[in-house]
Design an enzyme around this catalytic site. Structure first.
Site, PDB file in Angstrom:
ATOM      1  CG  HIS A 282      53.815 -64.694 -98.535  1.00  0.00           C
ATOM      2  ND1 HIS A 282      55.075 -64.888 -99.045  1.00  0.00           N
ATOM      3  CD2 HIS A 282      53.342 -65.919 -98.227  1.00  0.00           C
ATOM      4  CE1 HIS A 282      55.370 -66.181 -99.033  1.00  0.00           C
ATOM      5  NE2 HIS A 282      54.332 -66.821 -98.534  1.00  0.00           N
ATOM      6  CG  HIS A 325      52.227 -68.555 -89.432  1.00  0.00           C
ATOM      7  ND1 HIS A 325      53.431 -68.745 -90.054  1.00  0.00           N
ATOM      8  CD2 HIS A 325      51.579 -69.740 -89.541  1.00  0.00           C
ATOM      9  CE1 HIS A 325      53.519 -69.964 -90.524  1.00  0.00           C
ATOM     10  NE2 HIS A 325      52.418 -70.603 -90.220  1.00  0.00           N
ATOM     11  CD  GLU A 331      52.688 -74.627 -90.178  1.00  0.00           C
ATOM     12  OE1 GLU A 331      53.913 -74.375 -90.304  1.00  0.00           O
ATOM     13  OE2 GLU A 331      51.807 -73.769 -90.289  1.00  0.00           O
ATOM     14  CE1 TYR A 340      59.694 -73.002 -96.998  1.00  0.00           C
ATOM     15  CE2 TYR A 340      60.420 -72.765 -94.718  1.00  0.00           C
ATOM     16  CZ  TYR A 340      59.443 -72.628 -95.688  1.00  0.00           C
ATOM     17  OH  TYR A 340      58.191 -72.140 -95.354  1.00  0.00           O
ATOM     18  CG  HIS A 356      57.291 -74.986 -86.599  1.00  0.00           C
ATOM     19  ND1 HIS A 356      57.504 -74.547 -87.879  1.00  0.00           N
ATOM     20  CD2 HIS A 356      58.504 -75.037 -86.005  1.00  0.00           C
ATOM     21  CE1 HIS A 356      58.794 -74.338 -88.063  1.00  0.00           C
ATOM     22  NE2 HIS A 356      59.426 -74.635 -86.936  1.00  0.00           N
ATOM     23  CG  HIS A 362      56.153 -71.574 -87.068  1.00  0.00           C
ATOM     24  ND1 HIS A 362      55.001 -71.765 -86.341  1.00  0.00           N
ATOM     25  CD2 HIS A 362      55.832 -71.867 -88.351  1.00  0.00           C
ATOM     26  CE1 HIS A 362      54.034 -72.161 -87.131  1.00  0.00           C
ATOM     27  NE2 HIS A 362      54.495 -72.209 -88.367  1.00  0.00           N
TER      28      HIS A 362
END
Length: 425
Positions: A282, A325, A331, A340, A356, A362
């Site tokens: 990803h 991460h 963010e 989402y 976050h 998160h």
């Protein structure tokens, strides 16, 4: 309504034939008794590639007004004072629509921010409005405004022309430019990133090459348009974190012609050319950056505007949702429509938001993680969704309203309950 295309191109446009000076090298001698005014959003001596300015030819100069006085009509449109800053992960329900007639300015609610107009940073606001601005304009002298509608289309009337934006579009109004927001189809709600730092621009593409992500030709700038109204108008100015007001005896939208490269624009997020892996793993979410405001640290943004649009997922042997991460960047996320893909367990709904802050872990919730780990990784298209993120290099400080206004979800941490311990051999 007509538009010109190309991000940061130099444009020349007139609403009345002959209003632009014929000699482009003498921009200060317009016809019809118009007044020439330079609108600069960069220092005069900024490098040419960074220099942003436009010449405006207007019916009256903007100097004709009385003293500004403090404005108290938008009590929740204010800078955070730092007393509510927390490392906790936060998530909010959507703003409720206002009772009675509340316009864009008075319906603005600040959730957080960092820095200041002097040192850079951002302000993060949500708006809920039930009425068009009438005989008033907003001049944000602190930062440019990136407007992200969530419900309800807006017409943004600016000194350089008009732009319409609906959910799925964004509008960008330069710092210091006067604008008013009109409703096109009833009440409206959405998000605003107020950028105190370097103006937003397209990110460099590096190894991606010349094409991809957001392309310059898809940004639309208005052609000249003006109104000739001799009646009282209110100017609400945001200056150094506070609101001020004065009145003038005419419409501030009296620019008959203009040329330059500092102008409002709109962009249809559906035109974003999404880049992703066709093999495995990803990629970092930076591949979804639409616009960036750089800082003095190379590669570290004052603010990135990032979207998560519909896209194909084809990576093999890969956990496809956004991975867990902890990030040096803070963010703030919003959801325009749909669901989402990292929060399919509910709670993060259109019109809501989450924060976050730096280095706080998160990632996908427990239910989304379980489904992704068990899923057969065949090609799959994520559809009917549009989430976004304002990402900043500094801690985002929250306001009193954000923490105590009744919309903060008390159980957000619970979405990460229920993970089973890995079983080692």
């Amino acid at each position: 309504m007509s538009y010109q295309t190309g991000f940061l191109n130099h444009f020349a446009t007139e609403a009345v034939e002959g209003a632009l000076p014929e000699d482009r090298n003498s921009p200060q001698r317009p016809a019809f008794g118009l007044y020439a005014e330079q609108f600069s959003t960069s220092a005069f001596t900024a490098p040419r590639v960074e220099n942003r300015r436009s010449w405006l030819y207007r019916m009256r100069p903007t100097t004709a007004h009385g003293a500004f006085q403090p404005y108290s009509g938008a009590p929740r449109f204010a800078a955070p004072d730092g007393t509510h800053t927390t490392p906790n992960r936060l998530r909010w329900d959507p703003l409720t629509m206002p009772d009675g007639e509340v316009d864009f300015v008075d319906g603005m609610v600040t959730y957080g921010g960092n820095g200041s107009p002097a040192e850079g940073g951002i302000g993060i606001h949500l708006y809920a409005t039930s009425a068009s601005m009438d005989r008033r304009a907003l001049q944000n002298s602190d930062g440019e405004m990136l407007i992200v509608p969530q419900t309800g289309a807006l017409r943004i009337v600016t000194e350089l022309g008009r732009i319409d934006i609906a959910p799925g579009h964004i509008g960008l109004v330069p710092r210091g430019m006067r604008s008013r927001v009109e409703l096109i189809d009833g009440g409206a709600r959405g998000y605003v990133c107020e950028n105190f730092g370097e103006p937003f621009r397209l990110p460099d593409l590096g190894p991606i090459g010349a094409n991809g992500l957001a392309n310059p030709r898809d940004f639309e700038t208005p052609v000249a348009w003006f109104e000739d109204r001799d009646e009282e108008f209110e100017i609400v100015q945001k200056f150094n974190g506070k609101l001020w007001t004065t009145t003038i005896d005419h419409s501030p939208f009296d620019v008959v012609a203009w040329h330059g490269n500092s102008a409002p624009c709109r962009y249809d997020l559906a035109r974003f050319n999404t880049i992703g892996t066709v093999s495995f793993d990803h990629p970092d979410p930076s591949i979804f950056t639409v616009l960036t405001s750089p800082s003095a640290i190379p590669g570290t943004a004052n603010c990135d505007f990032v979207i998560f649009p519909p896209r194909w997922m084809v990576a093999e042997d890969t956990f496809r949702p956004p991975w867990f991460h902890r990030n040096v960047m803070s963010e703030f996320m919003g959801l325009i429509h749909g669901e989402y893909d990292a929060k399919e367990g509910g709670g993060f709904v259109p019109g809501g938001a989450s924060l976050h802050n730096q280095f706080n872990g998160h990632g996908p919730d427990a239910e989304s993680t379980k489904r992704a780990m068990e899923a057969s990784v065949k090609p799959h298209k994520i559809e009917d969704t549009l989430a976004f993120m304002f990402e900043s290099r500094a801690v985002i400080h929250t306001t009193d309203f954000a923490m105590n206004g009744g919309l903060l979800q008390s159980d957000y941490d619970a979405c990460w309950n229920g993970f089973t311990k890995a079983r080692l051999p």
